[in-house]
Motif scaffolding. Structure first.
Motif, PDB file in Angstrom:
ATOM      1  N   GLY A 186       2.099   7.272   7.009  1.00  0.00           N
ATOM      2  CA  GLY A 186       2.527   5.605   6.852  1.00  0.00           C
ATOM      3  C   GLY A 186       2.494   4.879   7.781  1.00  0.00           C
ATOM      4  O   GLY A 186       2.058   3.640   7.764  1.00  0.00           O
ATOM      5  N   ALA A 187       3.022   5.458   8.869  1.00  0.00           N
ATOM      6  CA  ALA A 187       3.209   4.335  10.154  1.00  0.00           C
ATOM      7  C   ALA A 187       1.734   4.339  10.747  1.00  0.00           C
ATOM      8  O   ALA A 187       1.367   2.882  11.302  1.00  0.00           O
ATOM      9  CB  ALA A 187       3.949   5.194  11.269  1.00  0.00           C
ATOM     10  N   VAL A 233       0.868  -1.413   0.148  1.00  0.00           N
ATOM     11  CA  VAL A 233      -0.001   0.038   0.129  1.00  0.00           C
ATOM     12  C   VAL A 233       0.827   1.370  -0.024  1.00  0.00           C
ATOM     13  O   VAL A 233       1.732   1.389   0.838  1.00  0.00           O
ATOM     14  CB  VAL A 233      -1.037   0.026   1.233  1.00  0.00           C
ATOM     15  CG1 VAL A 233      -1.776   1.247   1.088  1.00  0.00           C
ATOM     16  CG2 VAL A 233      -1.750  -1.370   1.202  1.00  0.00           C
ATOM     17  N   VAL A 234       0.642   2.061  -0.962  1.00  0.00           N
ATOM     18  CA  VAL A 234       1.438   3.118  -1.044  1.00  0.00           C
ATOM     19  C   VAL A 234       0.551   4.422  -0.932  1.00  0.00           C
ATOM     20  O   VAL A 234      -0.726   4.652  -1.245  1.00  0.00           O
ATOM     21  CB  VAL A 234       1.975   3.462  -2.443  1.00  0.00           C
ATOM     22  CG1 VAL A 234       2.702   4.762  -2.595  1.00  0.00           C
ATOM     23  CG2 VAL A 234       2.804   2.402  -2.964  1.00  0.00           C
ATOM     24  N   THR A 235       1.244   5.453   0.314  1.00  0.00           N
ATOM     25  CA  THR A 235       0.307   6.456   0.797  1.00  0.00           C
ATOM     26  C   THR A 235       1.045   7.629   1.097  1.00  0.00           C
ATOM     27  O   THR A 235       2.400   7.560   0.779  1.00  0.00           O
ATOM     28  CB  THR A 235      -0.492   6.338   2.231  1.00  0.00           C
ATOM     29  OG1 THR A 235      -1.345   7.202   2.361  1.00  0.00           O
ATOM     30  CG2 THR A 235       0.729   5.884   3.090  1.00  0.00           C
ATOM     31  N   GLY A 290       3.018  -4.745   3.236  1.00  0.00           N
ATOM     32  CA  GLY A 290       3.687  -3.656   3.981  1.00  0.00           C
ATOM     33  C   GLY A 290       3.024  -2.336   3.114  1.00  0.00           C
ATOM     34  O   GLY A 290       2.476  -2.483   2.469  1.00  0.00           O
ATOM     35  N   VAL A 291       3.565  -1.241   3.915  1.00  0.00           N
ATOM     36  CA  VAL A 291       3.123  -0.035   3.587  1.00  0.00           C
ATOM     37  C   VAL A 291       4.596   0.840   2.971  1.00  0.00           C
ATOM     38  O   VAL A 291       5.516   0.790   3.616  1.00  0.00           O
ATOM     39  CB  VAL A 291       2.473   0.756   4.649  1.00  0.00           C
ATOM     40  CG1 VAL A 291       2.060   2.272   4.258  1.00  0.00           C
ATOM     41  CG2 VAL A 291       1.294  -0.062   5.062  1.00  0.00           C
ATOM     42  N   ILE A 292       4.367   1.836   2.019  1.00  0.00           N
ATOM     43  CA  ILE A 292       5.469   2.741   1.776  1.00  0.00           C
ATOM     44  C   ILE A 292       4.664   4.102   1.607  1.00  0.00           C
ATOM     45  O   ILE A 292       3.909   4.291   1.054  1.00  0.00           O
ATOM     46  CB  ILE A 292       5.968   2.332   0.244  1.00  0.00           C
ATOM     47  CG1 ILE A 292       6.632   0.991  -0.046  1.00  0.00           C
ATOM     48  CG2 ILE A 292       6.807   3.441  -0.144  1.00  0.00           C
ATOM     49  CD1 ILE A 292       7.089   0.529  -1.233  1.00  0.00           C
ATOM     50  N   LEU A 312       5.949  -0.851   8.183  1.00  0.00           N
ATOM     51  CA  LEU A 312       6.260   0.476   7.425  1.00  0.00           C
ATOM     52  C   LEU A 312       7.633   0.039   6.521  1.00  0.00           C
ATOM     53  O   LEU A 312       8.455   0.318   7.222  1.00  0.00           O
ATOM     54  CB  LEU A 312       6.365   1.748   8.151  1.00  0.00           C
ATOM     55  CG  LEU A 312       6.571   2.893   7.108  1.00  0.00           C
ATOM     56  CD1 LEU A 312       5.543   3.332   6.073  1.00  0.00           C
ATOM     57  CD2 LEU A 312       6.992   4.006   8.237  1.00  0.00           C
ATOM     58  N   LEU A 313       7.431  -0.089   5.348  1.00  0.00           N
ATOM     59  CA  LEU A 313       8.601  -0.647   4.468  1.00  0.00           C
ATOM     60  C   LEU A 313       9.592   0.673   4.661  1.00  0.00           C
ATOM     61  O   LEU A 313      10.781   0.357   4.341  1.00  0.00           O
ATOM     62  CB  LEU A 313       8.111  -1.271   3.263  1.00  0.00           C
ATOM     63  CG  LEU A 313       7.105  -2.551   3.259  1.00  0.00           C
ATOM     64  CD1 LEU A 313       6.927  -2.743   1.889  1.00  0.00           C
ATOM     65  CD2 LEU A 313       8.226  -3.702   3.743  1.00  0.00           C
ATOM     66  N   ALA A 314       9.123   1.645   4.236  1.00  0.00           N
ATOM     67  CA  ALA A 314       9.895   3.032   4.059  1.00  0.00           C
ATOM     68  C   ALA A 314       9.173   3.995   3.796  1.00  0.00           C
ATOM     69  O   ALA A 314       8.134   4.142   3.597  1.00  0.00           O
ATOM     70  CB  ALA A 314      10.829   2.547   2.706  1.00  0.00           C
TER      71      ALA A 314
END
Length: 392
Positions: free
Chosen positions: A318-319, A266-268, A294-296, A335-337
């Protein structure tokens, strides 16, 4: 009197040299693809090679012929080279397609539950968060690590992957894929195999009334994605990325049905409004049976040269998305990055020069490369997969 050569030995040496010539589209040696016919070397060292291209107008024709000449010329004892170029017959093409696909009576999705390919569907709740830019740069970063990588640009309405990877011609149109029989070979950009609906559009944005737009409804969208996953020959991939359209519409549901084994990224952006809708896209993915990897966070806080931090879009989104999506899942969603706001990342997307290649040390590049490292070290999951072997 000119010295004669051992012609039979050179015949074998030339064939061995040709095993190192790789078809740039299929990514296999031309000898394995039955593209090499007769090979002979006479007593003077003159080599003759019959080269069979897959189709008339093969876009890789010049490259393959050049590589054949270079490979044969490099054989010690060969003095001159003659390459006779022809086109495969329909029976030869049919045999090639069957060799690549396997003798299956019916085409099926290439990346089903038994596939060893790691599949990641990259999604976002809303548009404008840089999802396609992240997808393209992540794919290039993975390919730079030696992985075999493909992208399905499933963002049918807002396709942009070909442009970001430089797969466009002088008119702005996306490079067309090659067709061999009913098999489609995806173009390769930055060492990544790519298929996109943009490659089948005959007008570029701004060039006319249609402007390269797609106006389709659910059933046609589903058939398009299904065709990408059945008729497009990606070969043996380590990683397949799918660039999904923003939101929770038809394509997200189709991907869940066709590739239930896909994991979701998921990108946000950091702002709360984007985080709220990003959470929804993750929830829909989970409802179709997919796991959230994960989330980027993109466009995150940027540390400036004077040490101050510019958080143009806020911070912490993101977090927060990762925390919310962790609820109801067996393992926490990481949270990947956090990819900092980057003018160069945006500029690279406009010019077809992904930042992870152009400037790997840029903070935005470093963040994306860190995600690629996590994915690359996961390897292929063998548990529960059929390996195609049986006891004798």
């Amino acid at each position: 009197m000119p010295e004669t050569v051992d012609a039979p030995r050179l015949d074998l040496a030339v064939r061995q040299a040709l095993t190192r010539v790789i078809d740039p589209e299929i990514r296999k040696p031309i000898t394995e693809l039955d593209m090499v016919g007769a090979v002979s070397v006479d007593d003077t060292g003159h080599a003759s090679v019959d080269l069979r291209l897959t189709i008339i107008g093969c876009p890789a024709a010049d490259t393959i012929e050049r590589d054949v000449r270079d490979a044969v010329s490099g054989v010690q004892g060969v003095t001159t080279v003659d390459v006779d170029v022809s086109i495969m017959s329909s029976d030869q093409r049919r045999a090639l397609v069957e060799k690549l696909r396997g003798p299956r009576a019916q085409r099926t999705v290439q990346f089903g539950p038994d596939s060893l390919t790691r599949i990641y569907a990259v999604t976002s709740g809303k548009g404008g968060v840089g999802k396609s830019t992240i997808t393209a740069n992540l794919a290039v970063a993975l390919a730079a690590r030696g992985l075999r990588v493909g992208i399905v640009d499933a963002d049918v309405y807002g396709f942009s992957i070909p442009a970001i990877l430089g797969l466009v011609d002088d008119t702005g149109l996306a490079v067309k894929p090659t067709r061999v029989g009913d098999m489609i070979l995806p173009p390769v950009g930055r060492d990544v195999k790519v298929i996109s609906i943009g490659m089948f559009i005959d007008s570029a944005p701004g060039s006319g009334a249609s402007g390269g737009a797609v106006a389709w409804r659910g059933p046609m969208l589903h058939r398009t994605i299904q065709q990408f996953l059945t008729d497009v020959f990606f070969g043996d991939l380590d990683v397949l990325l799918l660039d999904l359209p923003p939101g929770t519409g038809d394509i997200a549901i189709s991907i869940g049905q066709l590739l239930p084994n896909a994991e979701v990224i998921v990108v946000t952006t950091p702002q709360p409004a984007a985080a709220d809708v990003a959470e929804r896209s993750g929830i829909v993915a989970r409802q179709t049976g997919q796991r959230i990897f994960g989330v980027i966070e993109n466009m995150g806080p940027l540390t400036q040269p004077d040490g101050s931090v510019l958080d143009l879009f806020g911070s912490g989104g993101g977090a927060e998305v990762a925390r919310r999506l962790s609820q109801g899942q067996e393992s926490p969603v990481p949270l990947l990055a956090s990819v900092p706001l980057s003018l160069e990342l945006r500029r690279g997307g406009d010019t077809g020069e992904p930042l992870v290649l152009a400037n790997p040390s840029d903070p935005a590049s470093a963040a994306i490369i860190s995600v690629a490292e996590v994915i690359a070290t996961r390897g292929r999951q063998l548990a529960g997969r059929r390996l195609g072997v049986s006891p004798r």
